[in-house]
Design a protein around this motif. Sequence first.
Motif, short mmCIF file in Angstrom:
data_model
loop_
_atom_site.label_atom_id
_atom_site.label_comp_id
_atom_site.label_asym_id
_atom_site.label_seq_id
_atom_site.Cartn_x
_atom_site.Cartn_y
_atom_site.Cartn_z
N HIS A 195 -33.34 16.85 -8.54
CA HIS A 195 -34.47 16.93 -9.48
C HIS A 195 -34.55 15.78 -10.48
O HIS A 195 -35.34 15.84 -11.42
N SER A 196 -33.73 14.77 -10.32
CA SER A 196 -33.82 13.62 -11.22
C SER A 196 -33.46 12.36 -10.43
O SER A 196 -33.09 12.43 -9.26
N SER A 197 -33.59 11.23 -11.08
CA SER A 197 -33.24 9.96 -10.43
C SER A 197 -32.99 8.94 -11.53
O SER A 197 -33.34 9.17 -12.69
N THR A 198 -32.43 7.80 -11.15
CA THR A 198 -32.17 6.77 -12.16
C THR A 198 -33.49 6.22 -12.72
O THR A 198 -33.56 5.80 -13.87
N SER A 199 -34.53 6.26 -11.88
CA SER A 199 -35.81 5.69 -12.34
C SER A 199 -36.64 6.69 -13.16
O SER A 199 -37.67 6.33 -13.71
N THR A 200 -36.21 7.94 -13.22
CA THR A 200 -36.94 8.92 -14.04
C THR A 200 -36.74 8.54 -15.51
O THR A 200 -35.60 8.35 -15.94
N PRO A 201 -37.82 8.41 -16.27
CA PRO A 201 -37.65 8.03 -17.68
C PRO A 201 -36.77 9.04 -18.43
O PRO A 201 -36.81 10.23 -18.14
N THR A 202 -35.99 8.53 -19.39
CA THR A 202 -35.02 9.37 -20.11
C THR A 202 -35.69 10.61 -20.71
O THR A 202 -35.14 11.71 -20.67
N PHE A 203 -36.88 10.40 -21.25
CA PHE A 203 -37.63 11.49 -21.85
C PHE A 203 -37.77 12.65 -20.86
O PHE A 203 -37.65 13.82 -21.21
N TYR A 204 -38.04 12.30 -19.59
CA TYR A 204 -38.24 13.35 -18.58
C TYR A 204 -36.95 13.80 -17.93
O TYR A 204 -36.90 14.89 -17.36
N LYS A 205 -35.89 12.96 -18.01
CA LYS A 205 -34.59 13.41 -17.50
C LYS A 205 -34.15 14.64 -18.28
O LYS A 205 -33.58 15.58 -17.74
N ALA A 206 -34.42 14.61 -19.59
CA ALA A 206 -33.99 15.71 -20.46
C ALA A 206 -34.66 17.02 -20.07
O ALA A 206 -34.08 18.09 -20.24
#
Lengths: 726, 93
Positions: free
Chosen positions: A73-84
Amino acid sequence: MATVGRAALLIALLICAYGVIAAVYGALTGRREWVESARRSVYALAIALTVAFGILELAFLRSDFSFAVVAGHSSTSTPTFYKASAMWSSQEGSLLLWVWLLSLWSSLVVFLTRRRMREVVPWATAVLLGYGAFFTALLVFAVSPFDTLAQPPADGAGLNPLLRHPAMMIHPPMLYSGYTLFAIPFAFAVGALIAKRVDAEWIRSTRRFALGAWLVLGIGIILGARWSYNELGWGGYWAWDAVENASLMPWLTGTAFIHSVMIQEKRGMLKIWNVSLVLATGILCVLGTFLVRSGILDSIHAFGASTLGVPFVALIAGMSLGSIALVVWRRGLLRSEHRLDSLLSREAVFLLNNLVLVAMCFVVFWGTFFPLISEAVTGEETSVGPPWFSRYTVPLALILVLLSGIGPLIAWRRATATNLRRTFAIPVACGVVAFLALLFVPGVPQKPLALAMFALGAFVAGTVGQEIWRGTRARRAMTGEPLPLAVTSLVRRNRRRYGGYLVHLGIVVLFVGVAASSTFQTASDHRMSPGDTVRVDGYDVRYVRATAEVGNDPSGTGAMLSLGAVLDVSKDGRHVTTLRPARSFYPSNSTASGPVEWLVAGEPTSEVAVRSGPLKDFWTAVNPDMTRFQEVIDQGDKAVAADIPEMQQPMVAFRLLRDVIAPNYVENPPPAMFRMISSPLVAWIWIGSLIAIGGGLIALWPAPDAARRRATATLRARVAQDLGRA
Amino acid sequence: MDALALLAIFALLLVVAWVVVTPLRRGAASQAAAREEADRQDLEAARDAKYREIRDAELDRETGKLSEEDWRALDRQLRAEAVEILRRLDELE
């Protein structure tokens, strides 16, 4: 870290099991030390779950792909705001969020009632810990968020692009806060029934939690509507979708409960109705959680198909049967202390308001589950659409608005003719004046339902205005305070009443916005090339030029490619605004596509462009024709695959997209499909929501507790003295 | 499982055990006082609610929703109930 997370969940489950036993044992034997230990189990549960939640959140923020859920459900390219926020896009993460929020709210309520309601609290504690046990057991045995991968991938699948919207950061926590907060009055209702303490005390002790649940669930619903309007690319804010409906149902019964408890507090009536409402609300909250996560009903929001159907159905069945059994068992204690004196009374209006709200909930329930019901009966899945819902909910909403104007004005017990004349004259005049004025607005008389909503809205606004004015005048007469201070003091001293009036006003403003935007909307689809102009609702819209951004998504969603358009909007030859809708493309979750296509083969999203105004919204979305673009990508993939070593392919593919394919799209753009919608008064939906939220916060804010001071005068004088001080 | 993870799990167990077990170690000595305190707080909450009802009725009269006669009867009844609550509160002291 995953081991610690797993252990924290196991410890949480053991705490729940122990706490339930300690609470029941303490309640049955009267041994307070066991009740106290059970109460502290709730704090311990919050500690253990905070550790688990923190570990998982940290794993998302650090992109630790050894956690299966992070890789999925996440990736390195997912912006930090959305990683949270990626955690609650997964089933495991969302269940952990649910039970973590439950532990926090439960800790708060058992702390606030630590020296009160000693017969009820132990049973309520057992129910809350029972909830906790169910959800932690799911996390321990069925869908662990701490499962690890033997060979972690270099990168994860990424967050669903549709969820990359600021509202999605707080929409699920708000909904889940609402669901878990409603668990508190549910638990106290069960406790009150078991402990035979069915007076209004359990309602007073949990009223703020019910109101808080209603408020945050409402905020969650509005954020969902806002997300739908700005992200889903169809131009609406409410689609009567199964998942939207799942959150609306407990909100409706919760609204009914918040109103009807006033009758129990004031008159000792409707006890069976109130416990039934809150028990139903608690069950609907679990049902809502189940619907979101299960995928048993088709939904634009169904982000995961679940394997948890059986345990959830078992829990819902257990809660339903247990609730019915409890109410039947205690029916003798739940008799009303008074009878309804007159149909012209506030009690009667509140009762009618409750019936309308419950009828609305039933309509939503029936429409939502109709596909399952029809499949079970006929073998064919048939669903009902927005027109079906509107046929029933619009008349009910009109009655509700009418009642929200009458309720605050009419007297308790029995209204007299003098009372009615005196209190209703001005608000009715407001409604009549609005009705007559709107008859002269072109198009409005042809839409009687919208016209009725506008007139009733004016009636309710008149009600609220009159109530505030009369209250302020009375306050000034008593204290001689200047007007602004008198208004402030009036609201401060009667927060529940005036907060409630503001909520009524906000909801009516919202309904007016909904009525206007849905009735008088102009929507159309156009296939356009640069230079083309179309006319929509009097606006001339010219497609000026195409745009393409690679790796530079202005809305910060992490899109690899954004293909957009610049639209010039004018009216009567005058420039109104420039809109820049776009379609964003994301890297694919699969590795099957070629290196260039992989960059853009993920689920695309619409970045809509809206010009909002107090009177009208002009909304646009673009969907570029990808046929020719796809040919260019395929050629690029062939060239890269043939000539470039595998290690360098991603970088070359990116450069090809940035330096060749995207500029080619801008210079020689294919025709694009545009959806254009002109809707009046949409902004008032959001403004009405803000007014209602403000009113809810005022009603929620604790009143000054001046009555705690003690006096030495006689008791009768003390009452007067205490009242005078407050 | 590394030592740090074991240590963290042990620390968590220790904390939750301490939180949960403390009341059992204290025993039942202070339970009578706790019961009395609970009764007192219930009565204080009932008193505050009664005061709110009295103020609500006053505001209803001032804004024309209750006639003078109805308000007098209601106010008399609510104040009598408040007096009863205060009496029960005094008995606890």
